[in-house]
Structure formats: C-alpha cells, structure tokens
Design a protein around this motif. Structure first.
Motif, PDB file in Angstrom:
ATOM      1  N   UNK A 124       0.837  -1.200   0.000  1.00 33.99           N
ATOM      2  CA  UNK A 124       0.000   0.000   0.000  1.00 33.99           C
ATOM      3  C   UNK A 124       0.875   1.254   0.000  1.00 33.99           C
ATOM      4  N   UNK A 125       1.904   1.278   0.839  1.00 42.68           N
ATOM      5  CA  UNK A 125       2.732   2.480   0.941  1.00 42.68           C
ATOM      6  C   UNK A 125       3.529   2.736  -0.332  1.00 42.68           C
ATOM      7  N   UNK A 126       3.974   1.684  -0.999  1.00 42.69           N
ATOM      8  CA  UNK A 126       4.801   1.854  -2.193  1.00 42.69           C
ATOM      9  C   UNK A 126       3.967   1.982  -3.467  1.00 42.69           C
ATOM     10  N   UNK A 127       3.057   1.057  -3.692  1.00 44.45           N
ATOM     11  CA  UNK A 127       2.309   1.029  -4.952  1.00 44.45           C
ATOM     12  C   UNK A 127       1.291   2.152  -5.054  1.00 44.45           C
ATOM     13  N   UNK A 128       0.854   2.692  -3.915  1.00 41.63           N
ATOM     14  CA  UNK A 128      -0.154   3.761  -3.957  1.00 41.63           C
ATOM     15  C   UNK A 128       0.404   5.065  -4.515  1.00 41.63           C
ATOM     16  N   UNK A 129       1.719   5.158  -4.690  1.00 44.18           N
ATOM     17  CA  UNK A 129       2.283   6.336  -5.354  1.00 44.18           C
ATOM     18  C   UNK A 129       2.003   6.308  -6.850  1.00 44.18           C
ATOM     19  N   UNK A 130       1.614   5.130  -7.365  1.00 45.99           N
ATOM     20  CA  UNK A 130       1.331   4.983  -8.798  1.00 45.99           C
ATOM     21  C   UNK A 130      -0.093   4.522  -9.080  1.00 45.99           C
ATOM     22  N   UNK A 131      -0.673   3.778  -8.116  1.00 46.88           N
ATOM     23  CA  UNK A 131      -1.959   3.145  -8.364  1.00 46.88           C
ATOM     24  C   UNK A 131      -2.908   3.360  -7.188  1.00 46.88           C
ATOM     25  N   UNK A 132      -4.186   3.194  -7.462  1.00 44.24           N
ATOM     26  CA  UNK A 132      -5.172   3.165  -6.393  1.00 44.24           C
ATOM     27  C   UNK A 132      -5.129   1.780  -5.760  1.00 44.24           C
ATOM     28  N   UNK A 133      -4.814   1.708  -4.483  1.00 47.96           N
ATOM     29  CA  UNK A 133      -4.678   0.434  -3.775  1.00 47.96           C
ATOM     30  C   UNK A 133      -5.742   0.327  -2.691  1.00 47.96           C
ATOM     31  N   UNK A 134      -6.398  -0.815  -2.647  1.00 52.20           N
ATOM     32  CA  UNK A 134      -7.404  -1.073  -1.626  1.00 52.20           C
ATOM     33  C   UNK A 134      -7.093  -2.412  -0.966  1.00 52.20           C
TER      34      UNK A 134
END
Length: 264
Positions: free
Chosen positions: A32-42
C-alpha cells in the motif's frame, strides 16, 4: 455487510489486495505504501478477519461474493486482484463469479492443499484438526509460515493475528478451503482468461510442511497456474518464507509494478 478496507492512491485500475487465512489487511502495508504512489490500492479485511464482521457462512465462495458485492457498491468495474495464500483462492473465485471486472490477477505464494477424492480429503483434515485441537493445529500452521531467515519483527507482526482468531470460524473455513481445493481449484483456474502474475517463495511438501524454493524449483501451484492460464508471468523469490510481500517487499512491489504496465 460492511467490509473494512484501507484505501490509498489513485488510478484508473485499482489493485484490490486480499490477505490469507486468519490474517488481515495489515499484511499489505509495504504494498500500500509503495504502490499507492502509482496506483489506487485497496487492502481488504475479509469477512471474519481483522475488523470485518463474520459472514453468514465461512466459505471461499461467500468471502469472494462479499468482496465482489463491496466492489459493486463502490462502482468498480475494472480492477486487478492480488491475493496471498488463501487469498489466491478468493481472487480466483471472485473472477469466477464476476469476471467482467477483472483485468489481471496477482497470485502470491499460493498452494493446493488437497486433491483427489473430496470427501476423503475433508475427512483427513477433520481427523487432523480433532486429533490436535484447533489451537494446536493453528499453532503448527503459523510456525510453518517462517524460515530461519525470517526477521523477528515480521514473525511478530504475523503472530499478532493469532490472538484475534475465532477458532470455530477458522475451523469451518479451513475445512471449506480443503473442500474447495479438492473440488474446484483446478476447474476454476481453467476458466481464467486474463493475465496472471505468480509470485512464489515456498511450496508445501507431502506432509504440508512449507519449504523455501531453491533456484530452478517450482511448485504444484505454479505448475497448475502455468498449465491452466494462457498469459502467465512467474517470479520466484528465494530464501524467504510464506510472506514475500513482508519479507521481500521491494521484489514483490517491483514485480507487481511491472505486471501493471501491461494491464489495460
């Protein structure tokens, strides 16, 4: 049913993160912390896990339906599903139930714990659970998550789930998981028609003991997905236990990021 989620980031194709048996959405903290800089993460607490209330039935199908219903309520008709361990079954079943919305699947350290005669497989599991008792069964199960290289902090974060487990719910869900594996895992995989990423770090031997993969090794799960799904990318992460997203987050995140580049 109100499902607890942690949502961060933005993007056209959300990544829905589904944890494993008796775990919670906290297992996805690094993603969540890393990928949410590029994508919407749930990240999702499955029903009966974390902060989500229990479902009417402790089955793979019911848990999958509950998350699909949540996605309907949120108006999400295009997603990538990522599942860890039991979560691999959930995302396969979610796709089986609602394939119109799924653009890709990320399977992290999946397995097949039973095959052959369904009733015989369930009976063996019932005998094991009743012989050990559910607390001892889960204790052995949790110890099997780790290798000698697993850092103490990660062991502690995973063991933290143990105190909140409803033993009756866990027993019912485990036995259903055995039944689902023996009766449906391969047939559902055969219907998958979207790209899949398989991130694998361990395999289960004939005694259901978890072993870290070595160079050149595969697993029954990796082989089954590769055989059934037309578009598969396999990423082996060596030297870690059952939680590569916690033990090797950079490798896990990079593999997911590269996979997402090909999702439309």
């Amino acid at each position: 049913m109100q499902i607890n989620i942690a949502e961060h980031g933005s993007g056209a194709v959300p990544i829905i993160l589904i944890h494993g048996f008796t775990c919670s959405l906290s297992d996805w903290s690094h993603q969540v912390s890393s990928l949410s800089t590029r994508y919407r993460c749930m990240a999702v607490d499955l029903p009966g896990h974390g902060r989500s209330p229990p479902p009417r039935q402790a089955t793979i199908e019911t848990l999958a339906h509950s998350v699909n219903h949540m996605l309907d309520d949120l108006g999400l008709d295009t997603v990538v599903l990522a599942g860890h361990s039991m979560g691999c079954r959930i995302i396969s079943e979610m796709t089986n139930q609602s394939r119109h919305r799924v653009r890709g699947l990320v399977y992290i350290d999946g397995s097949i714990v039973a095959d052959g005669d369904v009733d015989a497989a369930v009976s063996r599991s019932i005998e094991t659970v009743e012989r050990l008792g559910m607390p001892q069964f889960l204790d052995r199960f949790y110890h099997g998550f780790f290798t000698e290289n697993t850092p103490p902090a990660i062991r502690e974060s995973v063991w933290a789930h143990f105190a909140s487990i409803d033993l009756n719910f866990a027993k019912e869900l485990w036995l259903n998981m055995v039944r689902w594996d023996a009766s449906q895992s391969r047939s559902v995989l055969a219907t998958i028609d979207v790209p899949a990423l398989v991130i694998q770090s361990t395999f289960l031997n004939s005694d259901l003991k978890r072993i870290s993969l070595s160079p050149g090794q595969s697993s029954t799960w990796v082989d089954e997905v590769s055989k059934a799904v037309g578009d598969v990318t396999v990423q082996i992460i060596e030297g870690v236990g059952h939680f590569p997203m916690l033990e090797a987050p950079e490798q896990t995140n990079e593999a997911i990021h590269q996979f997402m580049q090909h999702i439309r």
